[in-house]
Motif scaffolding. Structure first.
Motif, PDB file in Angstrom:
ATOM      1  N   SER A  10      -4.287   7.016  -3.060  1.00 26.82           N
ATOM      2  CA  SER A  10      -3.091   7.868  -2.927  1.00 26.82           C
ATOM      3  C   SER A  10      -3.349   9.249  -3.507  1.00 26.82           C
ATOM      4  O   SER A  10      -2.803  10.242  -3.024  1.00 26.82           O
ATOM      5  CB  SER A  10      -1.910   7.222  -3.634  1.00 26.82           C
ATOM      6  OG  SER A  10      -1.587   6.009  -3.013  1.00 26.82           O
ATOM      7  N   SER A  13      -9.676  -7.084   4.171  1.00 25.09           N
ATOM      8  CA  SER A  13      -8.342  -6.823   4.708  1.00 25.09           C
ATOM      9  C   SER A  13      -8.275  -7.405   6.108  1.00 25.09           C
ATOM     10  O   SER A  13      -9.168  -7.206   6.920  1.00 25.09           O
ATOM     11  CB  SER A  13      -8.074  -5.316   4.742  1.00 25.09           C
ATOM     12  OG  SER A  13      -8.965  -4.678   5.617  1.00 25.09           O
ATOM     13  N   GLU A  17       2.144  -2.442   4.052  1.00 22.54           N
ATOM     14  CA  GLU A  17       1.576  -3.660   3.497  1.00 22.54           C
ATOM     15  C   GLU A  17       0.204  -3.903   4.118  1.00 22.54           C
ATOM     16  O   GLU A  17      -0.041  -3.571   5.273  1.00 22.54           O
ATOM     17  CB  GLU A  17       2.465  -4.864   3.794  1.00 22.54           C
ATOM     18  CG  GLU A  17       3.546  -5.092   2.772  1.00 22.54           C
ATOM     19  CD  GLU A  17       4.267  -6.385   3.030  1.00 22.54           C
ATOM     20  OE1 GLU A  17       4.732  -6.982   2.066  1.00 22.54           O
ATOM     21  OE2 GLU A  17       4.365  -6.807   4.197  1.00 22.54           O
ATOM     22  N   TYR A  64      -7.982   3.113   2.597  1.00 18.32           N
ATOM     23  CA  TYR A  64      -7.669   2.025   1.662  1.00 18.32           C
ATOM     24  C   TYR A  64      -8.122   0.684   2.225  1.00 18.32           C
ATOM     25  O   TYR A  64      -8.785  -0.102   1.541  1.00 18.32           O
ATOM     26  CB  TYR A  64      -6.170   2.032   1.376  1.00 18.32           C
ATOM     27  CG  TYR A  64      -5.749   1.064   0.302  1.00 18.32           C
ATOM     28  CD1 TYR A  64      -6.549   0.856  -0.810  1.00 18.32           C
ATOM     29  CD2 TYR A  64      -4.551   0.379   0.396  1.00 18.32           C
ATOM     30  CE1 TYR A  64      -6.166  -0.023  -1.799  1.00 18.32           C
ATOM     31  CE2 TYR A  64      -4.166  -0.495  -0.584  1.00 18.32           C
ATOM     32  CZ  TYR A  64      -4.974  -0.695  -1.674  1.00 18.32           C
ATOM     33  OH  TYR A  64      -4.593  -1.567  -2.640  1.00 18.32           O
ATOM     34  N   ASN A 119      -5.410   1.451  -5.139  1.00 16.10           N
ATOM     35  CA  ASN A 119      -4.278   2.026  -4.424  1.00 16.10           C
ATOM     36  C   ASN A 119      -3.948   3.411  -4.947  1.00 16.10           C
ATOM     37  O   ASN A 119      -3.787   4.370  -4.189  1.00 16.10           O
ATOM     38  CB  ASN A 119      -3.085   1.082  -4.605  1.00 16.10           C
ATOM     39  CG  ASN A 119      -1.963   1.393  -3.652  1.00 16.10           C
ATOM     40  OD1 ASN A 119      -2.047   2.338  -2.888  1.00 16.10           O
ATOM     41  ND2 ASN A 119      -0.920   0.592  -3.700  1.00 16.10           N
ATOM     42  N   ARG A 120      -3.889   3.535  -6.272  1.00 11.83           N
ATOM     43  CA  ARG A 120      -3.549   4.834  -6.867  1.00 11.83           C
ATOM     44  C   ARG A 120      -4.634   5.867  -6.586  1.00 11.83           C
ATOM     45  O   ARG A 120      -4.347   7.023  -6.325  1.00 11.83           O
ATOM     46  CB  ARG A 120      -3.347   4.668  -8.371  1.00 11.83           C
ATOM     47  CG  ARG A 120      -1.897   4.347  -8.725  1.00 11.83           C
ATOM     48  CD  ARG A 120      -1.684   4.344 -10.215  1.00 11.83           C
ATOM     49  NE  ARG A 120      -2.246   3.169 -10.856  1.00 11.83           N
ATOM     50  CZ  ARG A 120      -3.319   3.199 -11.624  1.00 11.83           C
ATOM     51  NH1 ARG A 120      -3.959   4.324 -11.843  1.00 11.83           N
ATOM     52  NH2 ARG A 120      -3.764   2.090 -12.176  1.00 11.83           N
ATOM     53  N   LYS A 167      -4.364   5.212   4.794  1.00 10.64           N
ATOM     54  CA  LYS A 167      -4.281   3.758   4.937  1.00 10.64           C
ATOM     55  C   LYS A 167      -5.603   3.185   5.412  1.00 10.64           C
ATOM     56  O   LYS A 167      -6.042   2.128   4.956  1.00 10.64           O
ATOM     57  CB  LYS A 167      -3.187   3.405   5.949  1.00 10.64           C
ATOM     58  CG  LYS A 167      -1.818   3.344   5.326  1.00 10.64           C
ATOM     59  CD  LYS A 167      -0.797   3.027   6.383  1.00 10.64           C
ATOM     60  CE  LYS A 167       0.585   3.288   5.849  1.00 10.64           C
ATOM     61  NZ  LYS A 167       1.548   3.547   6.914  1.00 10.64           N
ATOM     62  N   GLN A 207       0.227   4.406   0.580  1.00  6.69           N
ATOM     63  CA  GLN A 207      -0.214   5.631   1.257  1.00  6.69           C
ATOM     64  C   GLN A 207       0.767   6.024   2.338  1.00  6.69           C
ATOM     65  O   GLN A 207       1.394   5.182   2.952  1.00  6.69           O
ATOM     66  CB  GLN A 207      -1.606   5.429   1.875  1.00  6.69           C
ATOM     67  CG  GLN A 207      -2.719   5.385   0.871  1.00  6.69           C
ATOM     68  CD  GLN A 207      -2.768   4.071   0.152  1.00  6.69           C
ATOM     69  OE1 GLN A 207      -2.457   3.055   0.749  1.00  6.69           O
ATOM     70  NE2 GLN A 207      -3.117   4.084  -1.114  1.00  6.69           N
ATOM     71  N   ASP A 222      -3.595  -2.400  -8.753  1.00 10.79           N
ATOM     72  CA  ASP A 222      -3.236  -1.164  -8.053  1.00 10.79           C
ATOM     73  C   ASP A 222      -4.139   0.017  -8.401  1.00 10.79           C
ATOM     74  O   ASP A 222      -3.799   1.151  -8.111  1.00 10.79           O
ATOM     75  CB  ASP A 222      -1.782  -0.768  -8.327  1.00 10.79           C
ATOM     76  CG  ASP A 222      -0.896  -1.184  -7.176  1.00 10.79           C
ATOM     77  OD1 ASP A 222      -1.408  -1.896  -6.302  1.00 10.79           O
ATOM     78  OD2 ASP A 222       0.278  -0.789  -7.157  1.00 10.79           O
ATOM     79  N   SER A 266       0.866  -1.182   0.000  1.00  3.65           N
ATOM     80  CA  SER A 266       0.000   0.000   0.000  1.00  3.65           C
ATOM     81  C   SER A 266       0.897   1.222   0.000  1.00  3.65           C
ATOM     82  O   SER A 266       1.810   1.331   0.809  1.00  3.65           O
ATOM     83  CB  SER A 266      -0.920   0.014   1.215  1.00  3.65           C
ATOM     84  OG  SER A 266      -0.195   0.232   2.387  1.00  3.65           O
TER      85      SER A 266
END
Lengths: 166, 106, 89
Positions: free
Chosen positions: A152, A121, A128, A109, A148-149, A106, A100, A145, A98
């Motif tokens: 971020s 999760s 991570e 996410y 994730n992007r 985080k 962030q 990802d 991850s």
């Protein structure tokens, strides 16, 4: 200071929505209670200063819309798996990176991963996230990802010290 | 009228997802795979049902309260699921995988 | 319409109740109870519409928060219980 005003607005809005009465006495009492709470919070110094890093707040609605679309899509996929005559799943447990920096990103996410059906999760550590996925396809989708992007991108750009997890 | 039809459709979709969540809770082989159907209920099921209720609300306060319920569910349910999965993993529960199908439930 | 929604929610609650009864581990039961709690929130909201009393929504809101706290509390209790039962771990 902006935090205090924002907190006051949220508290007072909650008061108004939950009370549903608009007599002057109740409105003033709500304002006093919200102000008192903000004052106590300032005195205890428990403000989350990391929140300053979530600067482009106008991006949040777009992210939530994308997340809602993702949730509906994966709900349909998982419901088809559930209703299939034979259970055809292939669960995997893996760690994914991850990117962030701040704690709040985080958390966003990890919560987004859990909210999306098909992935949960299970552990968040430095850089991570451990993810349990119902099928390999769900894990592959996460590994592109994309999410994730997008999370971020919610963070502000200036890079000071990296956020310490836990 | 249009609003009525839209809320009918929304409530029907929500009821479908709620039922799927319940069926998945029964049919899935182990704890970790059961969490995924439960997640359907928490997000899609509750979301569509509450959306249908909001379209039927005649007062903006009622609509705001329904939206607030959904926001609370959206905040709390992933945290509860995450805590549950984390605790189960710490306790030593092994996730069910395809290769261990013969062992049955542990 | 709301009666149909309530019927679907109750049916799903019964399924979750069966899982809470059968669940092999304690975590399965906690998951099922959490599931039932979420459905109760929706059911109370539907009941508010059926009986035409929007006051029910306040109870529903409260239940959404209590349900979360109850899950976390039971989880902590179970964890501590396990730690006490196996002192070497």
């Amino acid at each position: 200071m902006l935090h205090a005003v924002g907190l006051f607005a949220v508290l007072y809005g909650t008061w108004i929505v939950l009370s549903g009465h608009f007599t002057p006495f109740l409105l003033i009492a709500g304002a006093i209670c919200a102000a008192l709470t903000v004052a106590i919070t300032l005195r205890m110094e428990i403000f989350d200063h990391q929140r300053a890093r979530l600067v482009p707040l106008w991006r949040l609605p777009f992210y939530l819309l994308w997340l809602a679309w993702q949730i509906i899509l994966w709900s349909l996929i998982v419901s088809r798996k559930v209703l299939a005559p034979t259970i055809d799943i292939d669960p995997v447990l893996e760690r994914i990176p991850s990117g962030q920096r701040s704690d709040i990103a985080k958390v966003i996410y990890a919560n987004s991963i859990t909210l999306t059906p098909g992935t949960v999760s299970t552990d968040v550590s430095n850089g991570e996230i451990e993810v349990h996925a119902l099928t390999r396809a769900a894990m592959e989708d996460l590994k592109t990802d994309d999410m994730n992007r997008r999370v971020s991108a919610l963070e502000s750009k200036q890079t000071d010290k990296p956020g310490e997890a836990q | 009228m249009i609003l009525d039809i839209l809320s009918w459709i929304s409530i029907a979709i929500g009821a479908y997802f709620v039922l799927v969540g319940g069926i998945g809770l029964i049919r899935m082989p182990d704890l970790f795979s059961r969490m995924h159907p439960a997640g359907i209920l928490d997000t899609a099921g509750a979301g569509f049902l509450l959306l249908g209720f909001i379209l039927q609300a005649d007062d903006w306060l009622v609509a705001a309260k329904l939206a607030l319920i959904f926001v609370f569910l959206l905040f709390t349910s992933p945290v509860a699921t995450h805590a549950l999965a984390h605790a189960a993993l710490l306790d030593g529960l092994k996730p069910w995988t395809k290769s261990r199908k013969k062992d049955g439930e542990s | 319409m709301f009666l149909a929604a309530a019927a679907a929610i109750i049916a799903a609650m019964l399924l979750a109740l069966a899982r809470a009864y059968a669940g092999p581990t304690v975590y399965d039961r906690i998951l099922a109870v959490n599931h039932i709690g979420t459905q109760t929130v929706l059911l109370i909201a539907a009941m508010g519409f059926i009986t035409g009393r929007p006051d029910f929504l306040d109870i529903s809101l409260l239940y959404a928060l209590i349900n979360f706290i109850a899950t976390i509390a039971v989880l902590r209790y179970v964890k501590r219980d396990r730690a006490k039962a196996e002192p070497d771990s």
